[in-house]
Scaffold this motif. Structure first.
Motif, PDB file in Angstrom:
ATOM      1  N   GLU A 606       0.764  -1.341  -0.099  1.00  0.00           N
ATOM      2  CA  GLU A 606      -0.020   0.078   0.036  1.00  0.00           C
ATOM      3  C   GLU A 606       0.903   1.253   0.002  1.00  0.00           C
ATOM      4  O   GLU A 606       0.381   2.382  -0.385  1.00  0.00           O
ATOM      5  N   HIS A 607       2.088   0.937   0.501  1.00  0.00           N
ATOM      6  CA  HIS A 607       2.846   2.313   0.526  1.00  0.00           C
ATOM      7  C   HIS A 607       3.540   2.459  -0.720  1.00  0.00           C
ATOM      8  O   HIS A 607       4.183   3.642  -1.060  1.00  0.00           O
ATOM      9  N   ASP A 610       2.832   5.571  -3.096  1.00  0.00           N
ATOM     10  CA  ASP A 610       3.341   7.012  -2.692  1.00  0.00           C
ATOM     11  C   ASP A 610       4.793   7.038  -2.720  1.00  0.00           C
ATOM     12  O   ASP A 610       5.472   8.043  -3.146  1.00  0.00           O
ATOM     13  N   ARG A 724       2.735   4.413   7.312  1.00  0.00           N
ATOM     14  CA  ARG A 724       1.238   4.781   6.651  1.00  0.00           C
ATOM     15  C   ARG A 724       0.483   5.642   7.456  1.00  0.00           C
ATOM     16  O   ARG A 724      -0.031   6.780   6.810  1.00  0.00           O
ATOM     17  N   ALA A 725       0.632   5.604   8.744  1.00  0.00           N
ATOM     18  CA  ALA A 725      -0.346   6.345   9.744  1.00  0.00           C
ATOM     19  C   ALA A 725       0.276   7.723   9.609  1.00  0.00           C
ATOM     20  O   ALA A 725      -0.384   8.828   9.545  1.00  0.00           O
ATOM     21  N   CYS A 726       1.663   8.098   9.857  1.00  0.00           N
ATOM     22  CA  CYS A 726       2.291   9.208   9.854  1.00  0.00           C
ATOM     23  C   CYS A 726       2.045   9.868   8.363  1.00  0.00           C
ATOM     24  O   CYS A 726       1.759  11.245   8.462  1.00  0.00           O
ATOM     25  N   ASP A 728      -0.317   9.584   6.263  1.00  0.00           N
ATOM     26  CA  ASP A 728      -1.712   9.939   6.314  1.00  0.00           C
ATOM     27  C   ASP A 728      -2.049  11.235   7.159  1.00  0.00           C
ATOM     28  O   ASP A 728      -2.480  12.207   6.797  1.00  0.00           O
ATOM     29  N   HIS A 731      -0.878  13.975   5.534  1.00  0.00           N
ATOM     30  CA  HIS A 731      -1.724  14.790   4.349  1.00  0.00           C
ATOM     31  C   HIS A 731      -2.698  15.689   5.007  1.00  0.00           C
ATOM     32  O   HIS A 731      -3.530  16.326   4.497  1.00  0.00           O
ATOM     33  N   LYS A 732      -3.281  15.082   6.419  1.00  0.00           N
ATOM     34  CA  LYS A 732      -4.250  15.847   7.089  1.00  0.00           C
ATOM     35  C   LYS A 732      -3.947  17.084   7.827  1.00  0.00           C
ATOM     36  O   LYS A 732      -4.881  18.029   7.960  1.00  0.00           O
TER      37      LYS A 732
END
Ligand SMILES: Nc1ncnc2c1ncn2[C@@H]1O[C@H](COP(=O)(O)OP(=O)(O)O)[C@@H](O)[C@H]1O
Ligand SMILES: CC(C)(COP(=O)(O)O)[C@@H](O)C(=O)NCCC(=O)O
Ligand SMILES: [Mn+2]
Length: 959
Positions: A606-607, A610, A724-726, A728, A731-732
């Protein structure tokens, strides 16, 4: 089904652009080319051996050029780096290529040399130059392709670079290549004719033995057992290796009793072997490749063509002599009475019948030969390969050998074959003897020939000197670009930038650290993702199908992905502060657990889009970069797919290996530093606010300061572009929001919290006096806030307390990790505003090039404990402490504190590592699953694990 006889796409990434160059080089190529392409035309690159003849050396062309080509007219035959094993079926090549010259202007290096007295190779009387061992095979019938390959790479003339220094000269008359196998005799004239080189013939058995001995001693995960589909690596104790039986199943079969280096005896052999199976199989089934034939056998039923005892005895056993009805009485016997033509039999059945027949005959022949005939064996009930294995066992028994290693390309890493062999050995020996297989099964002879060059200095290589890396074979690098082109980078960056500043304006004044934090916000607004956040699939993975898993069938590409390139790095060493290197296991997470593997497979997959975006943008977003990005995604996905299918395909697999593989793949496709601009921007932003942070810290009492410093390290570890969490989060929200959230999470107790213990040592407690460490090694992690606002202030505190500090950073980029090359500039910048850092950096030789305002330097005050930077020898977010740079090993000798920072270095790896000295492991856990598994906590929880070196090692407190 792809095979050797198909036209593979061209080899290597540069061939994508030039398809005609290697057209029809039809190989199972297992090698990497990118490194070679990177190389300059430097004298250092001329081969694996240092004995160059430099007489009459002259610069060719322009003297002003940075790396002018140097002509070595007298260089002759002494660059040993190609060896061959020319067998009846296959030609095996082992060749060596020098590492690219990394002698860049690294001011760090000079001081390191002075301080630690280390330089590469100073443990030897002559330097071993780092490089790579490549493994390639060709069909013997297509020897011209092999010659083309050698010629295209100029391997016979001392390597790729040879064409630069001697391109106009005629082929060297004296050039000699070591070769073994029958072809070394048969094709000697052809080599002379086509390449102008002489073949130096080496004894085949001797080569097999020295190749096997080399592999068993130097490669950590070379030998393995294979039982019921389970592969298990065996760590061979090199002091307890001999004697063993080596069974090489190539075109024919050889059984060799090995008693030591150069001590062996061929005890048995037969002319019916892999060549017979392949030859007859080809005729009878029209198969185009060996793999196809082998795969057919897996779906075969030999009873349709073999005459069984039951066929003769009306379905009954011939019990008097112990034969069951299902025993093969006569291979292919049914064809006599069936009145059928060849076409009427299924090729699958023919292949299986043949496989059984060949194995049976091998067994019978050797029985006769060794006068160990046993008629029950002649018609035994055991399946296919077991008869020949029985003979192997008999021989082992005869000589009291417990271990039997199987080599030769007949094995072909084929699970069914290996399981059968293992079962048979175990069955007959009643569990006493063990069958073991070798990852480089087919290359024993070629490696042995390679080892036979005198003085190449590889004989004393240790396990930690060799790092196996996985390039891609041709099928994965020859593809087309998929997906639409990248969007407009600037447009996206602009939009994002204004969004970030809007968000950043709010709610800052409440925070205590407002002064420097405010500036950070301002700087932070400039930190935008410098690349578009393209939806998955627009680059890289678009249109790409990962190779499908075929369960227990053979994969056509498996042999391309079976053995990698062996990187020889003679300067790697075992980290001297490991409590017990023998039991040390870097990986915390063992991916042998399929659920675990599946999870991390998904995370990495999934990474990928990106990462490809970042990588492509880091190379300017050019068409070439997009093409390479696409190829990288294909290559990495293919590796992941292969590992999902066979986790142990490349040796014992841990999460650290997967993360390193990703970095290796990026380098393979010449993505030198995918996160370069992100790192730069984050460094700048952090450095801009560092003075204010330091001022704030200086206003605190020492207890509050130590807490704030450790909090700072943990909070800043959130800037991790690998999570992944970071990502994300980035992005937020704005960088400031992320940092604030991170600081807010810092309330103690942390999930693992040994700060009090550490504090006690550093600051003392009650009667207990402060006891500063003498020397600390700080394994730093990410660039930007992580190192600048986290680890540097901590380093400064230690320096202030009289502890010498060594910052240990990656040798090569990995994600957004700071590298050893980048650190001196960061330190220099920080030192401009901080006396402690400046003096320490001067003492450590880091500031030699920096303009220091003379007036600022208080001469009397200028003595200080040094601050140094050393490279760790790796290019991964994790660290395997069995293989670190010699300069780190030297720096570690008198250290009494190791601080490992970040998830990769202190959680994924080394969480359970024990050290001879005190150890502090600091990380924020940025993955929910890991948090649950490792610390029974949640994402963003923190770990501060302090383990004093003392014998009464206290267990950390899980809060
Ligand atoms: N791709 C392949 N092409 C041909 N034969 C293969 C291949 N892979 C495995 N084999 C098997 O390996 C045998 C050759 O093994 P090898 O160890 O190279 O022996 P040799 O040195 O006699 O050529 C072949 O006869 C065949 O049974
Ligand atoms: C690659 C990393 C180990 C880097 O972490 P770091 O060492 O910088 O703290 C980490 O980002 C990671 O484990 N990432 C994959 C897990 C995830 O995306 O959740
Ligand atoms: Mn990192």
């Amino acid at each position: 089904m792809a095979s050797l006889t198909e036209d593979h796409p061209p080899i290597g990434i540069h061939d994508i652009n030039d398809e005609s160059k290697h057209k029809k080089l039809n190989t199972d190529v297992v090698e990497r080319e990118s490194g070679e392409r990177e190389m300059g035309h430097s004298i250092h690159r001329s081969g694996s051996r240092p004995q160059l003849d430099l007489s009459k050396a002259a610069i060719q062309g322009n003297f002003e050029e940075k790396d002018p080509t140097i002509l070595l007219p007298n260089q002759s035959d002494d660059i040993s780096h190609l060896a061959l094993d020319i067998g009846g079926s296959l030609i095996k090549l082992v060749y060596f290529s020098r590492h690219e010259d990394r002698s860049v202007n690294d001011r760090r290096k000079k001081s390191i040399k002075e301080i630690f007295g280390v330089s590469n190779g100073n443990r030897r009387s002559y330097p071993i130059l780092g490089g790579r061992l490549h493994f390639v095979k060709f069909e013997t019938a297509k020897i011209n392709e092999c010659l083309d390959f050698i010629s295209s790479k100029q391997l016979h003339r001392g390597g790729l670079d040879a064409r630069h220094w001697n391109s106009d000269a005629p082929d060297n008359e004296n050039a000699v290549i070591k070769a073994t196998g029958g072809g070394a005799f048969k094709f000697a004239d052809l080599f002379k004719e086509r390449l102008g080189v002489s073949i130096d013939k080496e004894d085949e058995m001797g080569c097999l033995v020295s190749g096997a001995n080399f592999l068993l001693k130097a490669i950590r995960h070379e030998a393995f057992t294979h039982m019921e589909g389970q592969k298990e690596f065996v760590q061979i104790d090199t002091n307890d290796l001999f004697p063993y039986l080596l069974v090489n199943i190539g075109s024919g079969v050889s059984m060799i009793k090995v008693d030591g280096d150069g001590k062996f005896q061929r005890v048995s052999g037969t002319n019916v072997g892999g060549g017979t199976y392949w030859g007859l199989g080809k005729l009878l089934t029209k198969c185009k490749s060996f793999d196809e034939l082998l795969e057919l056998s897996q779906r075969g039923d030999n009873r349709t063509i073999d005459m069984l005892v039951g066929d003769i005895y009306g379905g009954m056993d011939y019990s008097k002599i112990g034969l069951s009805a299902s025993t093969i009485a006569s291979s292919f016997g049914k064809a006599i009475s069936d009145n059928k033509n060849l076409e009427d039999y299924r090729p699958e059945d023919i292949s299986l019948s043949l496989l059984r027949m060949i194995s049976y005959n091998i067994g019978q022949d050797i029985i006769l030969e060794t006068s160990k005939c046993c008629c029950t064996v002649a018609l035994c009930t055991v399946p296919e390969a077991q008869c020949m294995i029985y003979i192997a066992y008999l021989n082992a028994l005869r000589f009291g050998l417990k271990r039997i290693f199987f080599g030769g390309f007949f094995i072909r890493g084929h699970a069914y074959t290996m399981d059968t062999i293992s079962f048979a050995v175990q069955f007959w020996s009643k569990g006493d003897a063990q069958a073991m297989f070798l990852r480089h099964e087919g290359y024993l002879g070629a490696l042995g020939a390679f080892m036979s060059y005198e003085k190449h200095g590889l004989d004393d290589l240790m396990v930690h000197h060799l790092v196996e890396r996985f390039p891609m074979g041709a099928p994965y690098t020859g593809g087309k670009i998929h997906g639409p082109p990248l969007g407009d980078l600037n447009e996206k960056a602009r939009t994002r930038s204004s969004w970030i500043s809007d968000m950043a304006g709010s709610n800052l004044s409440r925070d205590a650290w407002i002064s420097w934090m405010e500036k950070f916000v301002r700087k932070g607004t400039e930190i935008t993702a410098p690349v578009p956040m393209a939806p998955p699939g627009t680059t890289g993975l678009g249109g790409f199908e990962v190779p499908s898993s075929k369960g227990d069938t053979l994969r056509s590409d498996a042999s391309n992905l079976n053995v990698g390139v062996l990187h020889l790095v003679p300067t790697l060493e075992v980290f001297p502060l490991l409590a017990d290197p023998k039991t040390y296991e870097p990986n915390t997470i063992d991916l042998a657990d399929h659920g675990e593997l599946e999870y991390w497979f998904t995370v990495l997959s999934e990474h990928l889009p990106d990462l490809v975006d970042k990588a492509v943008a880091s190379e300017g977003g050019t068409e070439d970069a997009k093409r390479r990005g696409d190829a990288f995604a294909r290559a990495f996905s293919a590796h992941l797919a292969r590992l999902m299918e066979e986790p142990a395909a490349y040796g014992k697999l841990g999460l650290a290996n997967l993360l390193e593989l990703r970095e290796e793949c990026l380098r393979e496709f010449q993505f030198v530093d995918a996160y370069r601009s992100i790192k730069q921007r984050e460094n700048e932003a952090s450095l801009a606010v560092l003075p204010d942070l330091l001022m704030e810290l200086d206003s605190m009492n020492e207890e509050a300061r130590l807490l704030t410093l450790i909090e700072g390290v943990l909070a800043a570890n959130i800037f991790d572009w690998g999570s992944r969490a970071c990502v994300d989060l980035y992005h937020k929200g704005t960088i400031i929001e992320i940092y604030r959230m991170s600081r807010n999470k810092m309330q103690r107790p942390w999930r693992v919290d040994d700060l009090d213990l550490f504090k006690e040592r550093v600051l003392g407690l009650g009667e207990k006096k402060p006891h500063p460490h003498k020397k600390a090694l700080l394994f730093v992690d990410n660039a930007g806030a992580d190192v600048v606002l986290g680890m540097l202030p901590l380093a400064r505190e230690l320096l202030r307390r009289g502890t010498e500090v060594v910052l240990v950073a990656n040798s090569l980029p990995a994600l957004n990790d700071v590298t050893a090359m980048e650190l001196p500039d960061i330190v220099a910048e920080a030192a401009k505003h901080c006396d402690i850092l400046r003096r320490a950096a001067e003492a450590g030789g880091l500031l030699v090039d920096v303009m220091i305002n003379a007036a600022d330097v208080n001469k009397e005050n200028s003595s200080s404990v040094p601050l140094m930077v050393v490279e760790n020898g790796c290019g991964s977010p994790c660290i395997d402490l069995r293989q670190v740079s010699s300069e780190l090993a030297a720096a570690a000798k008198d250290a009494d504190l190791v601080i490992l920072e970040g998830m990769g270095r202190s959680l994924h790896t080394n969480y359970n590592a024990q050290f001879k000295c005190d150890a502090l492991k600091l990380a924020m856990v940025k993955n929910q699953r890991l948090a649950e598994k490792l610390i029974k906590g949640n994402i963003y929880d923190c770990v501060c694990r302090y383990e004093p070196a003392s014998s009464d090692l206290q267990s950390s407190s899980l809060c």
